[in-house]
Enzyme design. Structure first.
Site, PDB file in Angstrom:
ATOM      1  N   GLU A 118       0.835  -1.205   0.000  1.00 25.67           N
ATOM      2  CA  GLU A 118       0.000   0.000   0.000  1.00 25.67           C
ATOM      3  C   GLU A 118       0.869   1.254   0.000  1.00 25.67           C
ATOM      4  O   GLU A 118       1.920   1.276   0.634  1.00 25.67           O
ATOM      5  CB  GLU A 118      -0.905   0.004   1.244  1.00 25.67           C
ATOM      6  CG  GLU A 118      -1.857  -1.160   1.275  1.00 25.67           C
ATOM      7  CD  GLU A 118      -2.790  -1.146   2.490  1.00 25.67           C
ATOM      8  OE1 GLU A 118      -2.828  -0.132   3.225  1.00 25.67           O
ATOM      9  OE2 GLU A 118      -3.476  -2.162   2.692  1.00 25.67           O
ATOM     10  N   GLU A 189      -8.591   1.397  -4.565  1.00 22.03           N
ATOM     11  CA  GLU A 189      -9.649   1.040  -3.607  1.00 22.03           C
ATOM     12  C   GLU A 189     -10.368   2.290  -3.098  1.00 22.03           C
ATOM     13  O   GLU A 189      -9.737   3.301  -2.763  1.00 22.03           O
ATOM     14  CB  GLU A 189      -9.050   0.264  -2.414  1.00 22.03           C
ATOM     15  CG  GLU A 189     -10.109  -0.068  -1.353  1.00 22.03           C
ATOM     16  CD  GLU A 189      -9.688  -1.108  -0.329  1.00 22.03           C
ATOM     17  OE1 GLU A 189      -8.577  -1.651  -0.418  1.00 22.03           O
ATOM     18  OE2 GLU A 189     -10.513  -1.382   0.567  1.00 22.03           O
TER      19      GLU A 189
HETATM   20  O1  KIV Z   1      -6.077  -7.240   1.761  1.00 21.13           O
HETATM   21  C1  KIV Z   1      -6.867  -7.298   0.797  1.00 21.13           C
HETATM   22  O2  KIV Z   1      -7.686  -8.203   0.671  1.00 21.13           O
HETATM   23  C2  KIV Z   1      -6.773  -6.248  -0.198  1.00 21.13           C
HETATM   24  C3  KIV Z   1      -7.845  -6.208  -1.243  1.00 21.13           C
HETATM   25  C4  KIV Z   1      -9.090  -5.682  -0.675  1.00 21.13           C
HETATM   26  C5  KIV Z   1      -7.416  -5.452  -2.448  1.00 21.13           C
HETATM   27  O3  KIV Z   1      -5.896  -5.444  -0.157  1.00 21.13           O
END
Ligand code: KIV
Length: 278
Positions: A118, A189
Site C-alpha cells: 500500500e 480502492e
Molecule cells: O487485503 C486485501 O484483501 C486487499 C484487497 C481488498 C485489495 O488489499
C-alpha cells in the site's frame, strides 16, 4: 502446471487487449481451488485476512508469518491463477532492506509470484528497488486499510481536489509514480468512479478496482463479501453472489437437531464388524 497459467506479464497484455482482469482474495486450499478452477486470474492472499479470517478490527496486526502460512495453502491449490501475497503493515515501511527481505519470504517460503503493498509516491523508491531485484510489485492506493488512523476510519478517498495524502491530484501522482517505479498493476480502492476511470486512462499499467467503479482494467473483491460469508451486510460496493453464512448456519442447526434427536447417524453412516465364516 496448467498450459494457460496466468503470469505477471499477462496482465499488461490483458490491459492492451481490453480483457478484464478478475481477482479475488483467498486464504486457504478449498476456496483457492474453487476460484482457480472457476477461472479467476489473480488470487490475492490479502492482509484482509486479519479481519475476514482472524476476526480483528483492522489489518494492522497481521504478520509476515500469517501471510506465508496462508500463501502456502493457496499456492498448493492453484494451477492457473497468479498468486499475489500482501505485505503486512510495517513489513516494508521501515527500510528498503527489510522490504526486500520480507517480500523475498513471501516468494521463497509462501510461493507467491508477486507482492502487493500500500502507498504511493512515498513508497515508490521501495517499489523500484523490489522491481530491480525481480520481485514483481502490485501497488495499492486510495482507501488503503493500513492507513486507517490517518484516514480516521475506512473512508472513501479522492473526493477532494489537492495534493495532500488521499486527495484527488495526489492519487493521480501516486498511480503514475508507482507505474514509473515498476509496479506491474495497481489496486484502486475506495475512490470515486470518475477518478478511477481517469487514473486507468492515464496509467500505463493495469488498474484493479474495489469500490472504484466499473472502468478499471479489472476488479477484486474480498471472498467473504463475494460469497456472503459474513453476518453483516458487507460494504456497499460489494456484490453478494451467494449467501454462504445463512447456508452454513442452517446446515449447522440441522446437524445439531439431528444428533440430539438420534436421526444422525443411521446404519448407512456406520461401520460393521467383519463377519467370518465358522
Ligand atoms: O487485503 C486485501 O484483501 C486487499 C484487497 C481488498 C485489495 O488489499
Amino acid at each position: 502446471m496448467n498450459a494457460t497459467k496466468v503470469r505477471v506479464p499477462d496482465l499488461a497484455r490483458m490491459k492492451a487487449h481490453g480483457a478484464r482482469i478478475t481477482m479475488l482474495t483467498a486464504y486457504d486450499f478449498p476456496f483457492a481451488r474453487i476460484f482457480d478452477q472457476a477461472g479467476v486470474d489473480v488470487l490475492l492472499v490479502g492482509d484482509s485476512l486479519g479481519m475476514a479470517v482472524q476476526g480483528r478490527e483492522s489489518t494492522l496486526p497481521v504478520t509476515v508469518e500469517d501471510i506465508v502460512y496462508h500463501l502456502q495453502m493457496v499456492t498448493r491449490a492453484r494451477t492457473r491463477a497468479l498468486v499475489v501475497g500482501d505485505m503486512p503493515f510495517m513489513s516494508y515501511q521501515a527500510s528498503v532492506k527489510t522490504a526486500i527481505q520480507n517480500a523475498g519470504r513471501l516468494l521463497k517460503d509462501g510461493g507467491a509470484e508477486a507482492v502487493k503493498l500500500e502507498g504511493g509516491t512515498s513508497i515508490a523508491p521501495t517499489v523500484r528497488r523490489l522491481a530491480e531485484v525481480d520481485i514483481p510489485v502490485m501497488g495499492h492506493i486510495g482507501l488503503t486499510p493500513q492507513s486507517i488512523h490517518r484516514m480516521g476510519g475506512f473512508r472513501v478517498q479522492g473526493r477532494r481536489a489537492g495534493t495532500a495524502a488521499g486527495c484527488r491530484d495526489r492519487l493521480i501522482e501516486d498511480a503514475l509514480a508507482l507505474s514509473e517505479a515498476g509496479a506491474f498493476a495497481i489496486v484502486l480502492e475506495g475512490m470515486p468512479a470518475e477518478l478511477a476511470a481517469e487514473i486507468t486512462r492515464l496509467c500505463p499499467v493495469p488498474t484493479i478496482g474495489i469500490g472504484a467503479g466499473p472502468e478499471c482494467d479489472g476488479q477484486v473483491l474480498v471472498m467473504h463479501d463475494m460469497l456472503g460469508l459474513s453476518d453483516s451486510p458487507g460494504p456497499r460496493f460489494a456484490k453478494r453472489y451467494a449467501a454462504l453464512w445463512e447456508l452454513a448456519e442452517t446446515a449447522a442447526a440441522d446437524y445439531v437437531r439431528e444428533v440430539r434427536e438420534g436421526v444422525f447417524p443411521t446404519p448407512q453412516h456406520s461401520y460393521r464388524a467383519k463377519e467370518f465364516a465358522p
